[in-house]
Design a protein around this motif. Structure first.
Motif, PDB file in Angstrom:
ATOM      1  N   UNK A 101       0.858  -1.187   0.000  1.00 19.62           N
ATOM      2  CA  UNK A 101       0.000   0.000   0.000  1.00 19.62           C
ATOM      3  C   UNK A 101       0.897   1.242   0.000  1.00 19.62           C
ATOM      4  N   UNK A 102       0.699   2.162  -0.969  1.00 16.31           N
ATOM      5  CA  UNK A 102       1.590   3.337  -1.046  1.00 16.31           C
ATOM      6  C   UNK A 102       1.478   4.253   0.173  1.00 16.31           C
ATOM      7  N   UNK A 103       0.295   4.296   0.780  1.00 16.70           N
ATOM      8  CA  UNK A 103       0.147   5.127   1.970  1.00 16.70           C
ATOM      9  C   UNK A 103       0.995   4.603   3.117  1.00 16.70           C
ATOM     10  N   UNK A 104       1.008   3.282   3.238  1.00 18.14           N
ATOM     11  CA  UNK A 104       1.823   2.682   4.292  1.00 18.14           C
ATOM     12  C   UNK A 104       3.315   2.846   4.002  1.00 18.14           C
ATOM     13  N   UNK A 105       3.695   2.748   2.745  1.00 14.12           N
ATOM     14  CA  UNK A 105       5.115   2.931   2.413  1.00 14.12           C
ATOM     15  C   UNK A 105       5.577   4.303   2.856  1.00 14.12           C
ATOM     16  N   UNK A 106       4.741   5.325   2.585  1.00 12.22           N
ATOM     17  CA  UNK A 106       5.092   6.681   3.022  1.00 12.22           C
ATOM     18  C   UNK A 106       5.148   6.762   4.541  1.00 12.22           C
ATOM     19  N   UNK A 107       4.144   6.149   5.152  1.00  9.79           N
ATOM     20  CA  UNK A 107       4.042   6.256   6.610  1.00  9.79           C
ATOM     21  C   UNK A 107       5.259   5.654   7.316  1.00  9.79           C
ATOM     22  N   UNK A 108       5.802   4.569   6.754  1.00  7.80           N
ATOM     23  CA  UNK A 108       6.951   3.954   7.425  1.00  7.80           C
ATOM     24  C   UNK A 108       8.270   4.590   7.010  1.00  7.80           C
ATOM     25  N   UNK A 109       8.218   5.546   6.064  1.00 14.40           N
ATOM     26  CA  UNK A 109       9.438   6.289   5.742  1.00 14.40           C
ATOM     27  C   UNK A 109       9.986   6.049   4.346  1.00 14.40           C
ATOM     28  N   UNK A 110       9.183   5.435   3.483  1.00 14.92           N
ATOM     29  CA  UNK A 110       9.621   5.234   2.094  1.00 14.92           C
ATOM     30  C   UNK A 110      10.240   3.865   1.863  1.00 14.92           C
ATOM     31  N   UNK A 111      10.450   3.515   0.582  1.00 18.28           N
ATOM     32  CA  UNK A 111      10.879   2.153   0.236  1.00 18.28           C
ATOM     33  C   UNK A 111      12.296   1.794   0.661  1.00 18.28           C
ATOM     34  N   UNK A 112      13.096   2.798   1.031  1.00 16.76           N
ATOM     35  CA  UNK A 112      14.442   2.453   1.500  1.00 16.76           C
ATOM     36  C   UNK A 112      14.558   2.537   3.019  1.00 16.76           C
ATOM     37  N   UNK A 113      13.441   2.767   3.682  1.00 20.35           N
ATOM     38  CA  UNK A 113      13.487   2.943   5.133  1.00 20.35           C
ATOM     39  C   UNK A 113      13.600   1.601   5.859  1.00 20.35           C
ATOM     40  N   UNK A 114      14.128   1.626   7.079  1.00 22.53           N
ATOM     41  CA  UNK A 114      14.188   0.380   7.870  1.00 22.53           C
ATOM     42  C   UNK A 114      12.810  -0.239   8.089  1.00 22.53           C
ATOM     43  N   UNK A 115      11.802   0.613   8.302  1.00 23.21           N
ATOM     44  CA  UNK A 115      10.451   0.085   8.520  1.00 23.21           C
ATOM     45  C   UNK A 115       9.942  -0.679   7.306  1.00 23.21           C
ATOM     46  N   UNK A 116      10.195  -0.137   6.128  1.00 22.15           N
ATOM     47  CA  UNK A 116       9.768  -0.848   4.920  1.00 22.15           C
ATOM     48  C   UNK A 116      10.557  -2.146   4.751  1.00 22.15           C
ATOM     49  N   UNK A 117      11.840  -2.110   5.088  1.00 17.37           N
ATOM     50  CA  UNK A 117      12.636  -3.349   4.953  1.00 17.37           C
ATOM     51  C   UNK A 117      12.061  -4.457   5.825  1.00 17.37           C
ATOM     52  N   UNK A 118      11.554  -4.081   6.997  1.00 23.49           N
ATOM     53  CA  UNK A 118      10.956  -5.121   7.835  1.00 23.49           C
ATOM     54  C   UNK A 118       9.667  -5.643   7.219  1.00 23.49           C
ATOM     55  N   UNK A 119       8.804  -4.717   6.777  1.00 21.77           N
ATOM     56  CA  UNK A 119       7.531  -5.207   6.234  1.00 21.77           C
ATOM     57  C   UNK A 119       7.750  -6.026   4.971  1.00 21.77           C
ATOM     58  N   UNK A 120       8.747  -5.644   4.200  1.00 19.93           N
ATOM     59  CA  UNK A 120       9.068  -6.416   2.995  1.00 19.93           C
ATOM     60  C   UNK A 120       9.549  -7.818   3.378  1.00 19.93           C
TER      61      UNK A 120
END
Ligand code: ZN
Length: 205
Positions: A101-120
């Protein structure tokens, strides 16, 4: 974080059935509710190598979380198309795919963020542990999709894999994300923040 692949897929299945009976349902219900999978079933235009799914844009990210085979990944056109969930690991025409979800990607700090790396990593886990394939089979039998144990297993795989890669920042970001967005206690048959944080802590060692 595929926080409820179950609900999304069950809804999608219902929407798909309904669409065949009543074409107006497609625009009035599916687009409004944004359940992507029903639309995908009608309009898969590409091959496994370059899948094109209307309503979703392919995202090319460097490296997989675990150095294993790459899984095609997509971002939905609009926030909310995954029923409010952050990611969805599923099968499409025999191919594993992941949606975000693009909204969540932004919320966690973008596709290179640590938060996104975890969800990925969590979504990759559902494929690496064959949850998605088993869930589709279970769906066909009218049974459950991703359940409590599978969510815990995916968190464990993500934490363990990221820790092995030396990505402690992603592990910590995943724990923070859960602490911020989930209730502490289990709800609706799904692990709450407390269990998820304990799992991450245990598996990241
Ligand atoms: Zn999940």
């Amino acid at each position: 974080m595929c926080i409820a692949c179950l609900a999304v897929l069950q809804e999608s299945s219902e929407a798909f059935t309904e669409t065949k009976k009543n074409p107006t349902y497609r625009t009035s219900q599916i687009e409004r509710r944004g359940f992507l999978l029903a639309a995908m079933s009608f309009s898969f235009l590409g091959t496994k190598a370059n899948a094109q799914i209307p309503g979703a844009n392919r995202i090319n990210l460097p490296d997989t979380p675990d150095d294993g085979p790459e899984i095609p990944e997509f971002v939905t056109q609009f926030p909310g198309m995954l029923g409010g969930f952050l990611g969805l690991a599923t099968m499409f025409q025999g191919t594993p795919v992941i949606f975000y979800d693009p909204g969540w990607i932004s919320r966690v700090g973008g596709p290179s963020s640590p938060g996104f790396r975890f969800m990925r990593a969590h979504e990759y886990a559902h494929h690496r542990l064959s949850h998605a394939m088993r869930s589709i089979m279970a769906l066909n039998q009218g049974n459950f999709l991703f359940g409590y144990t599978q969510e815990v297993e995916a968190d464990c795989w993500a934490a363990e894999t990221l820790a092995l890669q030396g990505d402690g920042a992603a592990v910590r970001a995943g724990a923070n994300l859960y602490a911020n967005v989930l209730p502490p206690f289990d709800t609706q048959g799904r692990p709450g923040g407390q269990v998820r944080l304990e799992t991450i802590s245990r598996c990241a060692r």
